[in-house]
Design a protein around this motif. Sequence first.
Motif, PDB file in Angstrom:
ATOM      1  N   MET A 222       0.828  -1.206   0.000  1.00 50.91           N
ATOM      2  CA  MET A 222       0.000   0.000   0.000  1.00 50.91           C
ATOM      3  C   MET A 222       0.863   1.256   0.000  1.00 50.91           C
ATOM      4  N   PHE A 223       1.993   1.243   0.704  1.00 51.00           N
ATOM      5  CA  PHE A 223       2.845   2.421   0.821  1.00 51.00           C
ATOM      6  C   PHE A 223       3.895   2.410  -0.278  1.00 51.00           C
ATOM      7  N   ASP A 224       3.908   3.471  -1.082  1.00 50.29           N
ATOM      8  CA  ASP A 224       4.878   3.598  -2.171  1.00 50.29           C
ATOM      9  C   ASP A 224       5.987   4.547  -1.724  1.00 50.29           C
ATOM     10  N   PRO A 225       7.216   4.065  -1.526  1.00 52.83           N
ATOM     11  CA  PRO A 225       8.294   4.940  -1.058  1.00 52.83           C
ATOM     12  C   PRO A 225       8.669   6.027  -2.050  1.00 52.83           C
ATOM     13  N   ARG A 226       8.264   5.886  -3.311  1.00 51.49           N
ATOM     14  CA  ARG A 226       8.589   6.887  -4.321  1.00 51.49           C
ATOM     15  C   ARG A 226       7.500   7.943  -4.484  1.00 51.49           C
ATOM     16  N   SER A 227       6.311   7.668  -3.983  1.00 48.72           N
ATOM     17  CA  SER A 227       5.204   8.613  -4.128  1.00 48.72           C
ATOM     18  C   SER A 227       4.294   8.495  -2.908  1.00 48.72           C
ATOM     19  N   ASN A 228       4.489   9.397  -1.954  1.00 48.95           N
ATOM     20  CA  ASN A 228       3.708   9.367  -0.724  1.00 48.95           C
ATOM     21  C   ASN A 228       3.642  10.776  -0.140  1.00 48.95           C
ATOM     22  N   SER A 229       2.919  10.899   0.936  1.00 45.49           N
ATOM     23  CA  SER A 229       2.695  12.213   1.548  1.00 45.49           C
ATOM     24  C   SER A 229       3.443  12.381   2.868  1.00 45.49           C
ATOM     25  N   LEU A 230       4.511  11.629   3.074  1.00 48.59           N
ATOM     26  CA  LEU A 230       5.240  11.727   4.340  1.00 48.59           C
ATOM     27  C   LEU A 230       5.883  13.103   4.523  1.00 48.59           C
ATOM     28  N   ASN A 231       6.394  13.707   3.444  1.00 50.85           N
ATOM     29  CA  ASN A 231       6.979  15.045   3.583  1.00 50.85           C
ATOM     30  C   ASN A 231       5.936  16.048   4.056  1.00 50.85           C
ATOM     31  N   ALA A 232       4.726  15.931   3.533  1.00 44.16           N
ATOM     32  CA  ALA A 232       3.650  16.825   3.970  1.00 44.16           C
ATOM     33  C   ALA A 232       3.315  16.580   5.434  1.00 44.16           C
ATOM     34  N   LEU A 233       3.286  15.319   5.839  1.00 37.96           N
ATOM     35  CA  LEU A 233       2.975  15.000   7.234  1.00 37.96           C
ATOM     36  C   LEU A 233       4.082  15.466   8.169  1.00 37.96           C
ATOM     37  N   ARG A 234       5.346  15.336   7.732  1.00 39.44           N
ATOM     38  CA  ARG A 234       6.447  15.832   8.564  1.00 39.44           C
ATOM     39  C   ARG A 234       6.374  17.349   8.710  1.00 39.44           C
ATOM     40  N   LEU A 235       6.005  18.029   7.637  1.00 39.82           N
ATOM     41  CA  LEU A 235       5.837  19.480   7.702  1.00 39.82           C
ATOM     42  C   LEU A 235       4.738  19.843   8.695  1.00 39.82           C
ATOM     43  N   LEU A 236       3.649  19.086   8.659  1.00 34.75           N
ATOM     44  CA  LEU A 236       2.551  19.313   9.601  1.00 34.75           C
ATOM     45  C   LEU A 236       3.007  19.062  11.038  1.00 34.75           C
TER      46      LEU A 236
ATOM     47  N   TYR B  28      10.844   3.570  10.191  1.00 28.82           N
ATOM     48  CA  TYR B  28      10.536   2.891   8.927  1.00 28.82           C
ATOM     49  C   TYR B  28      11.567   3.231   7.855  1.00 28.82           C
ATOM     50  N   LEU B  29      11.786   4.541   7.632  1.00 25.36           N
ATOM     51  CA  LEU B  29      12.625   4.970   6.512  1.00 25.36           C
ATOM     52  C   LEU B  29      14.096   4.659   6.737  1.00 25.36           C
ATOM     53  N   ILE B  30      14.595   4.814   7.961  1.00 26.16           N
ATOM     54  CA  ILE B  30      16.005   4.555   8.224  1.00 26.16           C
ATOM     55  C   ILE B  30      16.297   3.059   8.130  1.00 26.16           C
ATOM     56  N   THR B  31      15.383   2.231   8.606  1.00 24.41           N
ATOM     57  CA  THR B  31      15.557   0.783   8.461  1.00 24.41           C
ATOM     58  C   THR B  31      15.542   0.391   6.988  1.00 24.41           C
TER      59      THR B  31
ATOM     60  N   ALA C 233       0.159   7.031   2.783  1.00 26.84           N
ATOM     61  CA  ALA C 233      -0.109   6.254   1.577  1.00 26.84           C
ATOM     62  C   ALA C 233      -1.327   6.755   0.804  1.00 26.84           C
ATOM     63  N   VAL C 234      -2.321   7.318   1.507  1.00 29.17           N
ATOM     64  CA  VAL C 234      -3.584   7.639   0.834  1.00 29.17           C
ATOM     65  C   VAL C 234      -3.810   9.128   0.591  1.00 29.17           C
ATOM     66  N   LEU C 235      -3.171  10.004   1.365  1.00 25.32           N
ATOM     67  CA  LEU C 235      -3.395  11.431   1.168  1.00 25.32           C
ATOM     68  C   LEU C 235      -2.756  11.906  -0.141  1.00 25.32           C
ATOM     69  N   PRO C 236      -3.437  12.740  -0.916  1.00 20.83           N
ATOM     70  CA  PRO C 236      -2.901  13.209  -2.203  1.00 20.83           C
ATOM     71  C   PRO C 236      -2.026  14.454  -2.039  1.00 20.83           C
ATOM     72  N   LEU C 237      -1.003  14.359  -1.191  1.00 27.12           N
ATOM     73  CA  LEU C 237      -0.164  15.521  -0.878  1.00 27.12           C
ATOM     74  C   LEU C 237       1.291  15.257  -1.215  1.00 27.12           C
ATOM     75  N   ASN C 238       1.530  14.379  -2.185  1.00 26.94           N
ATOM     76  CA  ASN C 238       2.899  13.954  -2.463  1.00 26.94           C
ATOM     77  C   ASN C 238       3.770  15.069  -3.058  1.00 26.94           C
ATOM     78  N   ARG C 239       3.166  16.137  -3.574  1.00 24.38           N
ATOM     79  CA  ARG C 239       3.963  17.228  -4.140  1.00 24.38           C
ATOM     80  C   ARG C 239       4.497  18.176  -3.063  1.00 24.38           C
ATOM     81  N   ILE C 240       3.872  18.168  -1.886  1.00 26.36           N
ATOM     82  CA  ILE C 240       4.309  19.061  -0.818  1.00 26.36           C
ATOM     83  C   ILE C 240       5.638  18.557  -0.254  1.00 26.36           C
ATOM     84  N   GLY C 241       6.637  19.397  -0.293  1.00 28.10           N
ATOM     85  CA  GLY C 241       7.946  19.021   0.218  1.00 28.10           C
ATOM     86  C   GLY C 241       8.756  18.151  -0.711  1.00 28.10           C
ATOM     87  N   ALA C 242       8.269  17.932  -1.919  1.00 33.26           N
ATOM     88  CA  ALA C 242       8.989  17.060  -2.847  1.00 33.26           C
ATOM     89  C   ALA C 242      10.313  17.665  -3.287  1.00 33.26           C
ATOM     90  N   THR C 243      10.374  18.975  -3.423  1.00 33.35           N
ATOM     91  CA  THR C 243      11.611  19.633  -3.862  1.00 33.35           C
ATOM     92  C   THR C 243      12.289  20.403  -2.727  1.00 33.35           C
TER      93      THR C 243
END
Length: 337
Positions: free
Chosen positions: A1-15, A56-59, A261-271
């Motif tokens: 379900m979780f795609d490491p190449r396209s996800n909203s973790l950067n947006a969640l970290r910003l939040l 998760y990411l460091i492992t 995995a489900v939020l459509p915020l993958n562009r936030i924090g991408a660059t």
Amino acid sequence: MFDPRSNSLNALRLLLASLVVVSHSWVIGNLGEEPALGARTLGAWSVLGFFGISGYLITRSRMNGQPVSRFFRARFLRIYPGFLAALLLVAFVFAPLSVAVGSPGGFTLGDSLSYVVRNLFLYPPVVSQTTIGTTLPEGEIWNGALWSLFWEAGCYIGVGLLGFAALRSRSTAILVTLFAGSTCLSLAAHVGWIPASELTLAPPLMAAFSGGALLYLHARRIRVLPALAVAVAVLLVSVATGTATVLAPLPFALLIFALGAVLPLNRIGATRDLSYGIYIYGVPVQNLIEVGLPDLSLPVYLLLTFACVVPLAWASFTWVERPAMRLKRRVRPALAV
């Protein structure tokens, strides 16, 4: 379900980083107690989320088979240059500015140098220096958000030393033991068997990090909907009973990754990922504002805080963090063994 190449973790970290700043506003701005759920402040919940994501990411990063030297170099370049820049700015820019804008206290060059030297090892507990002379009122801390970085680095070292082979063969047992031990220590601190101190802040973070690592290692075996139902139920129990330090780390990490995995915020924090900069500069900016402009209302205080913090975070990422991260790509393979 979780795609490491396209996800909203950067947006969640910003939040999460922004919520840390919001949470600290009540205390630093003398507006009352920080908002809390389950006996954990809003900022403490955010830090739990950071550690679950990191686990998760460091492992995952360590499992890709790269040499341990390259792994440690990448982790060092991601966290330390930005930290050092913030340390120097607080010591030699923020502290003098606080006197210039109205602090009745003062400081010496030795106070600033001591602040830098004693905090060089990622704001270590017990030996760290929290103040610079008398530039802040008694009991105030110039950059209290940095306390978690020491434990974050400790988790990086732990994952690095486990090694690729060990993660493959014994990781589940090791990580389960670490998670269970951290949870037991959190419980002991919660019920008062262990006196509260700087060290008792760490077990919930260790549980969150090891919980995130376990999520990565068992991702293919987890049935999402049943796991989420259990996670939400446990989180509700932790809030209702005031036991978030004990019960929340693993289910909160699971909930964050489901949202990632489900939020459509993958562009936030991408660059430009500003979350780290917001985290490390929020408290110094808030302290400076409180010294120069006390008694602001919460909305005005927050608006002014973010108006100052966001440019600093942008500068940190653009001129410190991103150039440092580029260095890890310039290592010749022969030197990265």
